[in-house]
Design a protein around this motif. Structure first.
Motif, PDB file in Angstrom:
ATOM      1  N   VAL A  13      -4.551   5.882   3.020  1.00  0.00           N
ATOM      2  CA  VAL A  13      -3.112   6.083   2.868  1.00  0.00           C
ATOM      3  C   VAL A  13      -2.798   7.477   2.357  1.00  0.00           C
ATOM      4  O   VAL A  13      -1.902   8.160   2.873  1.00  0.00           O
ATOM      5  N   ASP A  14      -3.517   7.936   1.331  1.00  0.00           N
ATOM      6  CA  ASP A  14      -3.230   9.244   0.744  1.00  0.00           C
ATOM      7  C   ASP A  14      -3.326  10.350   1.785  1.00  0.00           C
ATOM      8  O   ASP A  14      -2.504  11.274   1.806  1.00  0.00           O
ATOM      9  N   ASP A  62       0.814  -1.212   0.000  1.00  0.00           N
ATOM     10  CA  ASP A  62       0.000   0.000   0.000  1.00  0.00           C
ATOM     11  C   ASP A  62       0.851   1.268   0.000  1.00  0.00           C
ATOM     12  O   ASP A  62       0.393   2.329  -0.435  1.00  0.00           O
ATOM     13  N   VAL A  63       2.090   1.177   0.492  1.00  0.00           N
ATOM     14  CA  VAL A  63       2.990   2.322   0.525  1.00  0.00           C
ATOM     15  C   VAL A  63       4.421   1.817   0.440  1.00  0.00           C
ATOM     16  O   VAL A  63       4.747   0.746   0.957  1.00  0.00           O
ATOM     17  N   ARG A  90       2.037   6.705  -3.889  1.00  0.00           N
ATOM     18  CA  ARG A  90       2.109   5.945  -2.643  1.00  0.00           C
ATOM     19  C   ARG A  90       3.554   5.770  -2.169  1.00  0.00           C
ATOM     20  O   ARG A  90       3.837   4.888  -1.371  1.00  0.00           O
TER      21      ARG A  90
END
Length: 347
Positions: free
Chosen positions: A297-298, A133-134, A258
């Motif tokens: 996440v953003d 995710d990152v 990300r």
């Protein structure tokens, strides 16, 4: 929220970020191109913001126990005359061996979290490694994530100085930094068995990389006060690290999609304020908190960028200015006289 994070770089920033994200329920994988923690030796000053970050990671007590606080701190001239007493009004920094800090950080991670000998290429960093995710770039100012995912980020800038550092047998209780013309020399506590030392020299005063560092250091500092010459006399048989110094101007953002930068990959700075490792720890704790508390996440990455980019950029500028002042070759008499006056007023 939680998710899966790939951290590129197994140094202070990457290991601390891994601990923080694990505490927030994230799955974490750290990839490091070296076979173990990239320890270059020496002692690090842990200022209050770094200790607060370590407390949030649950590691503050262990680092305090491994470190020491100088009994006194001063800035001196080559003859040994005090320019400024640094310990009268400044908050105490705890000095800890880099190796001890790295050992604590590695020991705080479950086995298998770090994949040693596993580099990530700039192409992989630019494309994003699948399934995460990152992607966290914690691999230094020339690291794969910065080069691959942030192609418009400013290039590193030379500070015009070369640094030497190491450790010698014997304990010292005080912190002393000595400024001369175009060069400085520092001696600090590290642990009960060794003293940490460092030197910075204007690049035009230091010959090429192949020169014998012991010969060079004796030539540059041999006439200085006894605290310096004692270290020089103890250097034979010890390791000396040499490196050209750089810093990084602030990019437009620490975030691209990300991918996110922390530590030296985001804000490598001159060592003259002793804040590089500290800011890496602050980054790690801030990123873990932002990602752990944000609904997406953003949003978490945006919060981290807002919190960290401007304060770190100010420290980069201040550290560069201090480097230029400490290694000045012109008007050094005026510089030292001003410092004595300031020291007297503060005293």
């Amino acid at each position: 929220m939680n998710g899966r994070a790939l951290i590129v770089g197994g140094g202070i920033a990457g290991l601390a970020a891994a601990r923080g994200l694990l505490d927030r329920g994230w799955e974490v994988e750290v990839r490091e191109r070296h076979a173990g923690p990239p320890d270059i030796g020496g002692a690090l000053g842990m200022w209050p913001p770094a200790l607060e970050a370590l407390d949030r990671l649950g590691l503050g007590a262990a680092v305090r126990a491994a470190g020491s606080v100088p009994t006194a701190a001063r800035l001196a001239d080559p003859a040994g005359r005090t320019l400024v007493r640094l310990d009268r009004r400044a908050p105490a920094a705890r000095l800890v061996a880099r190796s001890a800090l790295l050992e604590i950080l590695v020991g705080a991670l479950p086995a298998g979290t770090v994949r040693w000998n596993t580099p990530v290429t700039p192409e992989e960093a630019a494309a994003g490694v699948g399934g995460f995710d990152v992607v966290v770039g914690a691999d230094g100012l020339n690291g794969a994530v910065r080069r691959g995912a942030f192609p418009a980020a400013p290039a590193s800038r030379g500070l015009g100085t070369v640094a030497y550092r190491g450790a010698v047998p014997g304990h010292v209780a005080t912190f002393t930094e000595t400024w001369g013309s175009g060069r400085l020399f520092g001696v600090t506590p590290m642990d009960g068995r060794a003293a940490n030392w460092y030197a910075a020299v204007r690049a035009d005063l230091a010959p090429d990389r192949g020169a014998d560092p012991l010969v060079l250091l004796r030539r540059l500092y041999g006439g200085w006060h006894a605290g310096v010459t004692r270290v020089l006399d103890a250097l034979p048989g010890t390791a000396v690290d040499r490196r050209t110094l750089y810093d990084l101007p602030a990019p437009a953002s620490y975030v691209h999609g990300r991918r996110v930068l922390i530590g030296d990959a985001a804000h490598a700075m001159a060592p003259n304020l002793g804040r590089g490792a500290c800011e890496s720890l602050v980054d790690a704790a801030a990123l873990a908190r932002a990602l752990g508390e944000a609904p997406a996440v953003d949003q978490g990455l945006a919060r981290y960028d807002r919190e960290r980019r401007r304060p770190a950029a100010r420290l980069v500028r201040a550290s560069r200015a201090m480097s230029e002042l400490a290694t000045a070759t012109r008007l050094t008499g005026l510089r030292d006289g001003t410092l004595r006056t300031v020291g007297a007023l503060l005293g």
